[in-house]
Design a protein around this motif. Structure first.
Motif, mmCIF file in Angstrom:
data_model
loop_
_atom_site.group_PDB
_atom_site.id
_atom_site.type_symbol
_atom_site.label_atom_id
_atom_site.label_comp_id
_atom_site.label_asym_id
_atom_site.label_seq_id
_atom_site.Cartn_x
_atom_site.Cartn_y
_atom_site.Cartn_z
ATOM 1 N N GLU A 71 39.179 2.879 -25.711
ATOM 2 C CA GLU A 71 37.724 3.010 -25.673
ATOM 3 C C GLU A 71 37.241 3.298 -27.087
ATOM 4 O O GLU A 71 37.561 4.346 -27.641
ATOM 5 N N GLU A 106 37.570 -9.281 -15.135
ATOM 6 C CA GLU A 106 36.399 -8.604 -15.700
ATOM 7 C C GLU A 106 35.419 -8.249 -14.579
ATOM 8 O O GLU A 106 35.658 -8.546 -13.419
ATOM 9 N N SER A 107 34.290 -7.627 -14.987
ATOM 10 C CA SER A 107 33.385 -7.110 -13.962
ATOM 11 C C SER A 107 32.259 -8.072 -13.599
ATOM 12 O O SER A 107 31.246 -7.668 -13.073
ATOM 13 N N VAL A 144 41.801 -4.490 -10.780
ATOM 14 C CA VAL A 144 40.815 -4.002 -11.740
ATOM 15 C C VAL A 144 39.699 -5.017 -11.903
ATOM 16 O O VAL A 144 39.963 -6.210 -12.050
ATOM 17 N N GLY A 192 36.985 -4.833 -14.669
ATOM 18 C CA GLY A 192 36.384 -4.008 -15.721
ATOM 19 C C GLY A 192 36.823 -4.408 -17.105
ATOM 20 O O GLY A 192 37.168 -5.557 -17.374
ATOM 21 N N LYS A 193 36.806 -3.409 -17.996
ATOM 22 C CA LYS A 193 37.121 -3.621 -19.403
ATOM 23 C C LYS A 193 38.619 -3.414 -19.616
ATOM 24 O O LYS A 193 39.306 -2.904 -18.731
ATOM 25 N N THR A 237 40.058 -1.121 -21.233
ATOM 26 C CA THR A 237 40.407 0.300 -21.015
ATOM 27 C C THR A 237 40.684 0.566 -19.538
ATOM 28 O O THR A 237 41.619 1.301 -19.199
ATOM 29 N N ASP A 238 39.814 -0.014 -18.679
ATOM 30 C CA ASP A 238 39.987 0.202 -17.247
ATOM 31 C C ASP A 238 41.338 -0.332 -16.783
ATOM 32 O O ASP A 238 42.035 0.283 -15.978
ATOM 33 N N VAL A 287 44.084 2.046 -17.896
ATOM 34 C CA VAL A 287 44.123 3.230 -17.044
ATOM 35 C C VAL A 287 44.766 2.888 -15.697
ATOM 36 O O VAL A 287 45.629 3.637 -15.197
ATOM 37 N N ALA A 288 44.390 1.745 -15.124
ATOM 38 C CA ALA A 288 44.922 1.356 -13.814
ATOM 39 C C ALA A 288 46.430 1.131 -13.873
ATOM 40 O O ALA A 288 47.177 1.548 -12.969
#
Lengths: 336, 444
Positions: free
Chosen positions: A307, B69-70, B96, B98-99, B101-102, B105-106
């Motif tokens: 991020e 992506e979202s 996922v 998202g971005k 980063t998401d 994290v996942a």
């Protein structure tokens, strides 16, 4: 007869156009191959600059392209020509082309919002540098800019160093329409006011703050007016190089170039040259090359799952004649 | 020679009527060929295909991470992939939308929970993310993404709609400009009127209509005010030209400067963003899948074509441009016709300004910079003669599209902005050359 002539003309139009295309076709894949030679291409980054006629933004574009290429991204650079419609059309085209990320110097801090939102909706991250997007419709991943407040403080310190012992009258040539320039003036005032507040300090008096519009002609005009009213002026702080150089011309015309010292801002090639020639005392300089490279790094980090911070400020540094004498950039120029 | 004359005449007419359409079609074909590129399939179907490929390669006993992506199409991708994997009995380690980063994290979460990841189902975009190499035992070689197909980027529906959308504003203003140029005049003020309409409407909405909470009626009233102000500016242009005999070039040049200054003054040099969401719908929304500006453009062109080809007013406009004196002697009210034409041109520029500022969601005094030149270029490329008396409304539409398609094509092929200007200049020059040679031929 007329028909065939008209036909000929239309054909020439087409030939002309296809020639234009062919030329570009030859151009772009080559750069693509270069990037691929280094590492496998990870995609394209679209950069819409404020304008490419200003060397500052050209430097950002070049350093962005160079740094991105190291990590396997290609960069397509277009010029928004300070026209927000043009820039938002360019963003549309970027989305269609399927770029991985978009970098902008917004041509208008607010009107660009819808276009940023469109990119967000298409899942493309947007990064800005130098000029900040000021709205809440779209999301910018990271903004990279010069720390203008700190730069303004540096200019104030240089002024205190110059006039701290003797005191004197100062003219500020500012540009209040632009936020970055407001910050420069603010930082300058902070330091000068702190100096004046000291016991027994020789006062540095700001006698006038006039709008030089960040341009040479307007900087010239307001300085000319200011020296008529304040014959005993000792120094000028101008918020960028063009207005500093405009002020210099006005002082030369009045024969006051030795009496009045100028402190500028930016460190554009023309400003650095003026420092080398002693026409401007010093500049807190910006680093457009770092700005471009940092933007590229943030994009690489973004795709790497990190991020990025919302804002990155690059500190400015003072640049005197001694620095100019060491500067390889200027030596190349004089060698030519 | 006599025998071939009618045939040549027929050919000439055919060319005059459709020549520019041929050029446009040719451009479309050429650009399609030049922008052939690998495209990645999207949506639910693509997700299903990727899932089936993973199962075909690694069997049903596989643990899969789905990364997209979202965007709505990517949400469909995840749905398709997850459904197909579940049907086949595979394990889903996570999904996922998202971005990057998401996704990171996942993946971290899945690994922390002790799940294994045998494969990653990714879209054409997410497969190029660099996050996978962060993890031991995943890596980008475990990613499976849809097999790309080759298709011209230029001919993608999204792109064609975007070209039409981008050019709509120029095309709308060009209707008024075509009429003005047919009367042998010119209107340089349209660019500044775009800014004036934009600022007037935004200020009216902000100060009298309730700003961001303005009702639909107040919003429309504000837009109408913007268009009326520009219509009045056009009327003023027309009055200067007809009453005092000031050349159109000078009268509208003066208006260009005054309107620019006025809009900067009204807006104090800043853009105004206190407008309701309904305002953004005019230029930014879609109806039946078509962007609103495109629909507006089509309707206006149909009306303008009817007016210019089938009404007395239309005939009078041509007559004034052909020979004003002769028109006056045969009973055409030259001055009122000229006045109306300039008023219409101003009002259409105002409408263009409303559409543009709605698209951007702000009233902006900096809009419209140099639009007059783009608009005049569209009219000229469309075959309207600057000498007056000749020209077609649909020709202008084709002209606007030829310029837009060339601009878009150059953008898609990464032609630098300096080169683009050279090409566009040459296109205008060649178009005028055709016009000139045509007239010479006509006389000889």
């Amino acid at each position: 007869m007329t028909f065939s002539r008209s036909c000929f003309c239309v054909c020439s139009l087409l030939v002309l156009f296809t020639a234009g295309c062919a030329e570009s076709k030859n151009g772009s894949p080559e750069t693509g191959n270069d990037a691929k030679a280094a590492t496998a291409s990870k995609g394209t980054i679209g950069f819409s600059a404020l304008t490419l006629t200003n060397p500052f933004f050209k430097t950002i574009a070049e350093s962005l392209t160079e740094e991105a290429a190291k990590h396997g991204y290609e960069v397509v650079v277009v010029s928004g020509d300070q026209d927000v419609k043009k820039q938002s059309d360019q963003i549309d085209d970027f989305i269609i082309k399927g770029v991985k990320a978009i970098v902008l110097n917004p041509c208008d801090s607010r009107s660009i919002g819808q276009a940023i939102k469109k990119a967000n909706d298409a899942g493309i991250p947007v990064f800005t540098n130098d000029i900040k997007y000021d709205g809440d419709e779209g999301v910018v991943e990271c903004h990279i800019a010069t720390d203008n407040l700190q730069g303004g403080r540096l200019a104030g310190e240089a002024m205190v160093k110059l006039l701290g012992a003797s005191g004197g009258k100062v003219l500020i040539v500012d540009y209040p329409d632009v936020e970055s320039c407001q910050l420069r003036t603010k930082g300058f005032h902070e330091i000068v006011d702190a100096h004046n507040a000291k016991d027994g300090a020789a006062q540095i008096e700001v006698v006038a703050t006039l709008n030089g519009k960040g341009a040479r002609d307007a900087g010239y005009a307001v300085t000319k007016d200011a020296i008529v009213g304040n014959g005993d002026l000792s120094a000028v702080f101008a918020i960028n190089d063009p207005s500093a150089l405009g002020a210099r011309t006005a002082l030369e015309e009045a024969g006051k170039q030795d009496q009045v010292t100028i402190i500028g801002f930016d460190g554009a090639p023309a400003g650095k040259k003026a420092i080398l020639e002693g026409k401007i005392l010093c500049d807190p300089i910006q680093f457009p090359d770092q700005m471009g490279a940092k933007t590229a790094q943030m994009i690489v980090n973004y795709f790497n799952g990190e991020e990025p911070p919302k804002e990155i400020l690059i500190p400015s540094a003072l640049y005197y004649k001694a620095d100019a004498e060491q500067d390889p950039e200027l030596q190349e120029k004089s060698a030519e | 020679m006599d025998a071939t004359a009618p045939k040549t005449q027929l050919g000439k007419n055919l060319f005059n009527d459709y020549g520019m359409v041929f050029v446009l079609l040719l451009l479309v074909v050429v650009l399609s060929a030049l922008t052939l590129k690998e495209q990645s399939p999207e949506g639910e179907e693509a997700g299903r295909i990727v899932a089936e490929r993973i199962i075909a390669e690694q069997g049903a006993n596989v643990s899969v991470m789905v990364v997209a992506e979202s965007t709505p199409v990517d949400e469909a991708f995840v749905r398709g992939a997850v459904a197909a994997l579940e049907t086949a009995g595979a394990t889903i380690a996570g999904s996922v939308n998202g971005k990057p980063t998401d996704a990171r994290v996942a993946i971290e979460k899945a690994l922390a929970e002790g799940k294994t990841i045998d494969a990653v189902a990714a879209t054409g975009d997410t497969v190029e993310w660099t996050i996978y190499d962060r993890f031991d035992g995943i890596g980008s070689d475990k990613c499976v993404s849809p097999v790309p197909y080759t298709w011209p980027t230029f001919a993608k529906l999204d792109n064609l709609l975007s070209v039409a959308n981008q050019t709509a504003i120029y095309a709308i203003i060009a209707i008024g400009m075509t009429m003005v140029i047919i009367t042998a005049g010119i209107d340089l003020s349209v660019g500044s009127l775009v800014a004036l309409a934009s600022v007037t409407a935004a200020i009216a909405i902000r100060d009298f209509g309730g700003g961001e909470n303005a009702s639909m009626a107040m919003m429309l009233a504000g837009c109408t005010a913007g268009i009326i102000v520009c219509g009045l500016a056009g009327l003023f242009n027309g009055a200067m030209i007809t009453r005092f005999g000031i050349p159109p070039f000078i009268a509208t040049l003066a208006m260009m400067m005054m309107a620019k200054g006025l809009s900067l003054r009204l807006a104090v040099g800043e853009s105004i963003s206190e407008v309701p969401d309904s305002f953004k719908w005019i230029g930014g929304g879609t109806t039946l899948g078509l962007p609103n500006p495109v629909i507006l453009m089509i309707v206006l062109y149909a009306v303008a074509h009817f007016v210019m080809s089938s009404t007395i007013f239309g005939r009078y406009v041509y007559a004034v441009g052909g020979n004003a004196e002769a028109a006056r002697l045969s009973g055409v009210a030259v001055k009122p016709v000229t006045l109306t034409v300039y008023t219409l041109c101003g009002a259409l520029a105002g409408l263009g300004g409303i559409v543009q500022s709605s698209k951007l969601g702000t009233g902006d005094p900096k809009l419209g910079l140099m639009y007059e030149l783009d608009v005049i270029a569209a009219v000229v490329v469309g075959g309207t003669s600057l000498m007056g008396g000749e020209g077609r409304i649909f020709g202008t539409l084709i002209g606007a599209f030829i310029i837009a398609v060339i601009k878009n094509g150059m953008n898609l092929m990464d032609v630098g902005s300096y080169d683009q200007q050279i090409v566009l200049g040459a296109v205008v020059l060649v178009a005028v050359l055709v016009d000139t040679i045509k007239r010479k031929g006509g006389r000889g």
